[in-house]
Design an enzyme around this catalytic site. Sequence first.
Site, PDB file in Angstrom:
ATOM      1  N   PRO A  47      -9.224  -9.064  -5.079  1.00 15.62           N
ATOM      2  CA  PRO A  47      -7.822  -9.480  -5.040  1.00 15.62           C
ATOM      3  C   PRO A  47      -6.977  -8.490  -5.833  1.00 15.62           C
ATOM      4  CG  PRO A  47      -9.116 -10.935  -6.464  1.00 15.62           C
ATOM      5  CD  PRO A  47     -10.077 -10.003  -5.808  1.00 15.62           C
ATOM      6  N   HIS A  48      -5.777  -8.209  -5.360  1.00 14.17           N
ATOM      7  CA  HIS A  48      -4.935  -7.238  -6.068  1.00 14.17           C
ATOM      8  C   HIS A  48      -3.469  -7.492  -5.778  1.00 14.17           C
ATOM      9  CE1 HIS A  48      -6.076  -5.587  -2.125  1.00 14.17           C
ATOM     10  NE2 HIS A  48      -4.852  -5.091  -2.091  1.00 14.17           N
ATOM     11  N   GLY A  49      -2.624  -6.887  -6.593  1.00 12.13           N
ATOM     12  CA  GLY A  49      -1.195  -7.057  -6.393  1.00 12.13           C
ATOM     13  C   GLY A  49      -0.421  -6.258  -7.414  1.00 12.13           C
ATOM     14  N   TYR A  64       0.803  -1.232   0.000  1.00 11.33           N
ATOM     15  CA  TYR A  64       0.000   0.000   0.000  1.00 11.33           C
ATOM     16  C   TYR A  64       0.833   1.278   0.000  1.00 11.33           C
ATOM     17  CZ  TYR A  64      -3.689  -3.290   0.555  1.00 11.33           C
ATOM     18  OH  TYR A  64      -4.531  -4.333   0.323  1.00 11.33           O
TER      19      TYR A  64
END
Lengths: 598, 153
Positions: free
Chosen positions: B65-67, A514
């Site tokens: 979902p992420h990346g 993040y």
Amino acid sequence: MDAANHLILLGGGLMLAAILTGALSTRIGAPLLLVFLGAGMLVGEDGPGGIQYSDYGTVYTLASLAVAVILFDGGLRTSFRTVRRSWGPAAWLATVGVVITAGITAAAAWSVFSIPPVIALLIGTVVASTDAAAVFLLLHQRGLEIRERVSATLELESGANDPMAILLTMLLVSIATGTLQAQDMGLSIPLSLIKAFVVGGALGLAGGQAISWAVNRLMLAPGLYPVLVIAGALTLFGLSHTLGGSGFLTVYVAGIVVGNQRLRAQVVIRRFHDGIAWISQILLLVMLGLLVTPHKLVPDLLPAIATALAMVFVARPAAVALCLWRSRLTLRERLFVAWVGLRGGMPIYMAIIPVLSGVPEAGLIFNVTFIVVLVSLVLQGWSISAVARLLRVEIPPAPEPQGRLDIDIPSNLDQDIVGYTITPDSPAAGLSREDLRLPGRSRLLSVLRGNVVVPEQGLDHFQTGDFVLLLTPPEQGLTLDRLFLAKDKKTRRVALADFVIPGAAPLGSVCDAYEISVADDQRQKSIGQFVSDTLGGTPGIGDSLLAGAVELVVVQTEGDRISSVGIRLEPDHGAAWETVVPRRLLSHIRRWRLRRPA
Amino acid sequence: MDITTLVSPENVIPNLKATSKKQALQELARHAAQITGLNERAVFDVLLDRERLGTTGVGNGIAIPHGKLAALPRLFGVFARLERPIDFEAIDEQPVDLIFLLLAPESAGADHLKALARVSRLLRDRSMCEKLRATSTADALYALLAASEAQAA
């Protein structure tokens, strides 16, 4: 005779009406307090009731009693956790804050009325303390849950500032009536203040212990325990005043001490005090409504409203700004604290003191106070939920655990007996006795299946409909809940943040995901530890901090540990403004200093 | 941040078949790999790494979902509507049937967060989710997503 019966009819009827009104609406909050006050005014001399009532002496005695009961009940509901979290800011608000609010409000009153400064100061002081009853009632209305560190500050303040305001009022009254001479002023004032606090506080601590001890040691008819507690509290109240302490502080402290102990008949005591605090509340406001003569309010109406607005919009915010200067609260949270400076029965009660002591202009003080309280209840009380939403200091309510039966056993045993009915979706359903991992000191007492006790050897699997009784230390209750209760829909966690991460997750990975930059030696820490360290103190749900462009928010705690951290992708800009600006300023200064030698 | 800059009609899967979280992520990774030319395994690993940190099942039947992937030229999204809801270890423990996959280049920085916030806000809208659940063709789903832009603007 007739008058007595009429009074009983009136009192009973008013209480009934008040309770029914409360049952009708769960969100009525401030209007409810206004209903009581209005009821008193209606039966009073200008209303259809037409009762001429101006026995300030009797009202004062009864109101003292009511206030003592309300404060004691407030103490009972205050957990040590609340005290530990917020005693700092609350102590500032309850002492220095009262003085600042009183001073500024007095200046406003002085400028709109042609009165001597002492009288203006009296007005300011009388309305300076927030009302414990009103704050407790309005912060706990159904459907509203405020961030813990905010509500704890407000509650603690409201309980602790009454003694200060009463002492100042007494002091000013003695000056106004000329009983206190100028030469006495030097040392005796601070001394009597300190004495009131020390004696009041110490007596509260000792008395609270004594009450708890008596409840747990004496064998009485069960219905007498709550009466024993309230009798003890009232005795402490009187004793404290006799010894020169602050009785209000005494009962509040004693309430906290009693409320945080394990007591025999705890549930009965709680319920009884809940009820009696309500009766006190109704009694207090109805009597005060009865005492006021509405048509005499009219000539002072506009200047009094001006004074009230000055209190709400200038005095209280100034006091909060100064007292919370160094606190951890965010700007939004401070604004909320400033807005919830609720006044209620307490200031009106204090306004009786000058009347009884024969202070000149006492009638004016009483009337102005009445209007200030009215304005505060209408303006602040009515808007409290809306403002909480606007400033985003509320947290979505947690679902109550259902399906657990608690049985009170005598307190000297540090164990609870709890019972669960196994439902199809409870995790224990279908498990064998061996597979059910009970926490360390918990014992399975008995399993009931269709009214028959299943012997321990004959118990192979837990079935739907089984009733399970366990003996457990209180702190393991949550673990048992997880074993036996159907999992709740964790709606609170959903609403608090975009993503939720377990507190144990490594900080480094979270920061990479993040775009948060963090020092290398911190990366091995867990995210929960990092948030906890950065916030300082005991973390509470809803507490948050900025990290890079996102906001980290405490979603779940277990004791003092953060068990889930939420990631808010679009931060609360109130908080952002506050932490980002100084940080930017610092980095500018640092850059400037680096550049200088070159 | 436009949703339409993240997904195109070809990246909308109207009836993804999966029986588990792992299978759903695999399918999505395969789809993303086909279109972007990335290594399927690399995409899957990135997603799995993020799930290990904590589930991206954000509740109410939604998962995001992420990346980040160094080899990716730009932000890239896939929207999938599952044929049958699956257990996604979501924070509210409800089964998931709407998934928005978001992949970002390593260098995307603030844009990555903005896109994520945009997707999260879009799928927090209960009425939007109901409409998405009631729609069964890729074009209609894409139209709904694109129409949310007009409202947001």
